[in-house]
Design a protein around this motif. Structure first.
Motif, PDB file in Angstrom:
ATOM      1  N   GLU A 140       0.724  -1.347   0.081  1.00 43.57           N
ATOM      2  CA  GLU A 140      -0.040  -0.085  -0.038  1.00 43.57           C
ATOM      3  C   GLU A 140       1.442   1.589  -0.087  1.00 43.57           C
ATOM      4  N   LEU A 141       1.943   0.704   0.478  1.00 43.01           N
ATOM      5  CA  LEU A 141       2.767   2.601   0.585  1.00 43.01           C
ATOM      6  C   LEU A 141       4.332   2.962  -0.844  1.00 43.01           C
ATOM      7  N   ALA A 159       1.258   4.416  -3.085  1.00 44.16           N
ATOM      8  CA  ALA A 159       1.007   5.514  -3.098  1.00 44.16           C
ATOM      9  C   ALA A 159       2.314   6.414  -3.401  1.00 44.16           C
ATOM     10  N   GLY A 160       3.958   5.609  -3.384  1.00 43.71           N
ATOM     11  CA  GLY A 160       4.651   6.396  -3.342  1.00 43.71           C
ATOM     12  C   GLY A 160       4.977   6.777  -5.167  1.00 43.71           C
ATOM     13  N   GLY A 192       6.426  13.997  -1.158  1.00 44.15           N
ATOM     14  CA  GLY A 192       5.689  12.643  -1.035  1.00 44.15           C
ATOM     15  C   GLY A 192       5.709  11.705  -1.464  1.00 44.15           C
ATOM     16  N   ARG A 225       9.295  10.123   0.063  1.00 46.27           N
ATOM     17  CA  ARG A 225       8.971   9.951   1.482  1.00 46.27           C
ATOM     18  C   ARG A 225       7.747   8.418   1.626  1.00 46.27           C
ATOM     19  N   ARG A 226       6.561   8.204   0.944  1.00 46.76           N
ATOM     20  CA  ARG A 226       6.238   7.109   1.133  1.00 46.76           C
ATOM     21  C   ARG A 226       6.864   5.747   0.750  1.00 46.76           C
ATOM     22  N   GLU A 266       9.457   4.808   3.651  1.00 50.26           N
ATOM     23  CA  GLU A 266       8.683   3.827   4.746  1.00 50.26           C
ATOM     24  C   GLU A 266       8.061   2.893   4.807  1.00 50.26           C
ATOM     25  N   ALA A 267       7.698   2.380   3.138  1.00 51.12           N
ATOM     26  CA  ALA A 267       8.143   1.339   2.724  1.00 51.12           C
ATOM     27  C   ALA A 267       9.107   0.139   2.767  1.00 51.12           C
ATOM     28  N   ARG A 310      12.373   5.320  -5.287  1.00 53.83           N
ATOM     29  CA  ARG A 310      12.537   5.847  -4.190  1.00 53.83           C
ATOM     30  C   ARG A 310      14.010   7.062  -4.386  1.00 53.83           C
TER      31      ARG A 310
END
Length: 275
Positions: A114-115, A118-119, A130, A133-134, A137-138, A174
């Protein structure tokens, strides 16, 4: 039920671990946990446990492993006051196989997907801050190699490769986002480790070359290309892709603002992790 597989296996019912110490029951739990709330066939479980040569007693032995898991689950439910739920309601027997009912609990794989999704969408929309960042986090949900403490058979080996590829894709995007944000100097140490671990991964090498070039280290960027080319030719009998050759020519002739080619699509990566 909370499930974590992006590292060592952790399955908790009511906050209590139900992971067995014996290797075979642990394999069964790992495959069921990865596919929580979905049927896992007896044939898939047998292939995982015994490959293509299951013993005559395979079905009976598998039932024994399921009983052992239910004992652990029942104990956890009893300690946590299972609210009228029994072990057979959590590890369910269905026609053709078994299902581990997640009960709406957490899953690190689901959270990662999910993360990461979204990324990806944020980066594609131009929101690199953003998106990075996502994606960070993933990637932070990973605690090591997937199923690090599980003796993996054919089914889990396939899933481990799939999950590692998903992690690499998220890492690639990323880094791409961070490069767009001008974070090339901060990326150099990380990319140095990555290109040494994935010696034929073209996208990572392209990002490393770009980060070096934008840091005023053009010679090292070109050296990185030559090392990659040597490895590709020697190990795979392949030349670098047209896009990577274009990046090399751009670095030879251009200033600092060289755009990184997208190499993560079809045919863009030659994956051969080393060690």
């Amino acid at each position: 039920m909370d499930v974590e597989v992006l590292g060592s296996l952790a399955v908790r019912v009511g906050g209590r671990s139900v992971v067995p110490s014996a290797p075979k029951p642990r394999q069964v739990l790992a495959l069921l946990a990865l596919h929580a709330d979905r049927l896992v066939s007896v044939s898939a479980l047998a292939e995982e446990l015994w490959g293509g040569a299951p013993p005559r007693s395979a079905r009976t032995t598998l039932q024994t492993y399921v009983l052992q898991l239910r004992e652990l689950i029942g104990g956890a439910l009893a300690e946590g006051g299972g609210g009228g739920c029994g072990a057979k309601d959590v590890l369910v027997t269905l026609p053709g196989g078994y299902l581990l009912a997640g009960g709406g609990g957490g899953s690190d794989v689901r959270a990662f997907e999910e993360l990461a999704g979204a990324g990806y969408r944020a980066v594609d929309a131009g929101d690199c801050v953003g998106g990075a960042r996502r994606l960070r986090e993933a990637l932070g949900l990973w605690r090591g190699t997937a199923f690090a403490d599980v003796q993996a058979g054919p089914q889990l080996e396939m899933e481990i490769k799939r999950l590692d590829e998903s992690r690499l894709c998220a890492l690639d995007r990323r880094i791409e986002a961070d490069l767009r944000l001008g974070r090339h100097r901060e990326l150099l140490a990380e990319l140095t480790v990555l290109v040494n671990g994935y010696r034929t991964h073209e996208s990572l090498h392209a990002q490393f070359m770009l980060a070096l070039h934008r840091s005023g280290r053009r010679g090292e960027a070109l050296d990185a290309y030559q090392r990659l080319r040597t490895t590709l030719v020697r190990d795979l009998g392949l030349e670098p892709s047209a896009r990577l050759r274009h990046l090399q020519r751009s670095i030879l002739s251009a200033g600092h603002e060289v755009a990184a080619p997208r190499l993560s699509g079809a045919g863009g990566e030659r994956l051969a992790p080393t060690g």
